[in-house]
Design a protein around this motif. Structure first.
Motif, PDB file in Angstrom:
ATOM      1  N   ARG A 150       0.817  -1.219   0.000  1.00 51.58           N
ATOM      2  CA  ARG A 150       0.000   0.000   0.000  1.00 51.58           C
ATOM      3  C   ARG A 150       0.849   1.266   0.000  1.00 51.58           C
ATOM      4  O   ARG A 150       0.309   2.376  -0.001  1.00 51.58           O
ATOM      5  N   ARG A 151       2.174   1.106   0.008  1.00 53.65           N
ATOM      6  CA  ARG A 151       3.136   2.208  -0.113  1.00 53.65           C
ATOM      7  C   ARG A 151       3.019   3.228   1.017  1.00 53.65           C
ATOM      8  O   ARG A 151       3.005   4.443   0.772  1.00 53.65           O
ATOM      9  N   PHE A 152       2.984   2.722   2.240  1.00 53.28           N
ATOM     10  CA  PHE A 152       2.979   3.626   3.386  1.00 53.28           C
ATOM     11  C   PHE A 152       4.354   4.264   3.543  1.00 53.28           C
ATOM     12  O   PHE A 152       5.369   3.675   3.196  1.00 53.28           O
ATOM     13  N   PHE A 166       9.581  -0.322   3.145  1.00 53.83           N
ATOM     14  CA  PHE A 166      10.464  -0.684   2.039  1.00 53.83           C
ATOM     15  C   PHE A 166       9.857  -0.229   0.720  1.00 53.83           C
ATOM     16  O   PHE A 166       8.640  -0.266   0.541  1.00 53.83           O
ATOM     17  N   LEU A 167      10.710   0.184  -0.194  1.00 53.19           N
ATOM     18  CA  LEU A 167      10.236   0.581  -1.513  1.00 53.19           C
ATOM     19  C   LEU A 167      10.056  -0.658  -2.392  1.00 53.19           C
ATOM     20  O   LEU A 167      10.788  -1.639  -2.257  1.00 53.19           O
ATOM     21  N   MET A 168       9.090  -0.591  -3.268  1.00 51.02           N
ATOM     22  CA  MET A 168       8.861  -1.688  -4.204  1.00 51.02           C
ATOM     23  C   MET A 168       9.477  -1.331  -5.553  1.00 51.02           C
ATOM     24  O   MET A 168       9.413  -0.170  -5.969  1.00 51.02           O
ATOM     25  N   PRO A 169      10.066  -2.301  -6.240  1.00 45.38           N
ATOM     26  CA  PRO A 169      10.593  -2.005  -7.580  1.00 45.38           C
ATOM     27  C   PRO A 169       9.468  -1.728  -8.556  1.00 45.38           C
ATOM     28  O   PRO A 169       8.412  -2.363  -8.492  1.00 45.38           O
ATOM     29  N   ASN A 170       9.691  -0.768  -9.429  1.00 50.91           N
ATOM     30  CA  ASN A 170       8.746  -0.508 -10.513  1.00 50.91           C
ATOM     31  C   ASN A 170       9.501   0.018 -11.724  1.00 50.91           C
ATOM     32  O   ASN A 170      10.714   0.216 -11.670  1.00 50.91           O
ATOM     33  N   ILE A 171       8.797   0.251 -12.791  1.00 53.55           N
ATOM     34  CA  ILE A 171       9.429   0.547 -14.072  1.00 53.55           C
ATOM     35  C   ILE A 171      10.203   1.862 -14.041  1.00 53.55           C
ATOM     36  O   ILE A 171      11.137   2.063 -14.827  1.00 53.55           O
ATOM     37  N   GLY A 172       9.884   2.754 -13.116  1.00 53.71           N
ATOM     38  CA  GLY A 172      10.564   4.040 -13.035  1.00 53.71           C
ATOM     39  C   GLY A 172      12.018   3.944 -12.610  1.00 53.71           C
ATOM     40  O   GLY A 172      12.767   4.899 -12.781  1.00 53.71           O
ATOM     41  N   TYR A 173      12.425   2.803 -12.036  1.00 55.98           N
ATOM     42  CA  TYR A 173      13.812   2.630 -11.611  1.00 55.98           C
ATOM     43  C   TYR A 173      14.710   2.142 -12.746  1.00 55.98           C
ATOM     44  O   TYR A 173      15.890   1.942 -12.541  1.00 55.98           O
ATOM     45  N   GLY A 174      14.160   1.938 -13.928  1.00 53.96           N
ATOM     46  CA  GLY A 174      14.960   1.450 -15.049  1.00 53.96           C
ATOM     47  C   GLY A 174      16.046   2.440 -15.446  1.00 53.96           C
ATOM     48  O   GLY A 174      15.876   3.651 -15.332  1.00 53.96           O
TER      49      GLY A 174
END
Length: 145
Positions: A57-59, A63-71
């Motif tokens: 839920r990104r509180f 911890f951060l979750m990987p997503n496409i923006g980290y490419g």
């Protein structure tokens, strides 16, 4: 002539590849939720699936979750610090592929190549002016004996 092959046919020798500095958006690994709390939960990333999970839920503060923006930048992806890319080599004949691409690719000898074949690959790479990333691996132990 086709625009894709126009760069392959040239009359003059190619200059060194222009160095674009590789800027990584994130170098730390993404670690799995509660892997710091339990030994049975390994740190390799798994996406949390629970309905109440605060990481999913990104509180704030989780911890951060990987997503496409980290490419990373497409031009610098898989680039070594010297500006070249790796090319895995299993035998001497595969070095000939890098004959015209020796400024933009570095050869890396595969891990399962014997010391005898490694020596041949290193000699041939020096003749073709191809840089090896692991050129002195397994050669030092031979010289000591």
């Amino acid at each position: 002539m086709n625009r894709f092959f126009s760069s392959l046919s040239c009359d003059r020798p190619r200059e060194a590849a222009t160095m674009v500095v590789a800027v990584k958006k994130r170098t730390k690994r993404f670690i799995r939720h509660q892997s710091d709390r339990y030994d049975k939960v390994k740190p390799s990333w798994r996406k949390p699936k629970g309905i109440d999970n605060r990481v999913r839920r990104r509180f704030k503060g989780q911890f951060l979750m990987p997503n496409i923006g980290y490419g990373n930048n497409k031009k610098t992806r898989h680039q070594l610090p010297d500006g070249r890319k790796k090319f895995l080599v299993n035998n001497v004949q595969e070095l000939n592929v890098l004959l015209m691409q020796n400024l933009s690719y570095s050869a890396e000898i595969a891990h399962n190549v014997s010391a005898r074949k490694r020596k041949q690959i290193v000699e041939r790479a020096q003749q073709l002016n191809i840089r090896l990333t692991n050129g002195n691996a397994r050669l030092r132990s031979e010289e000591n004996e």
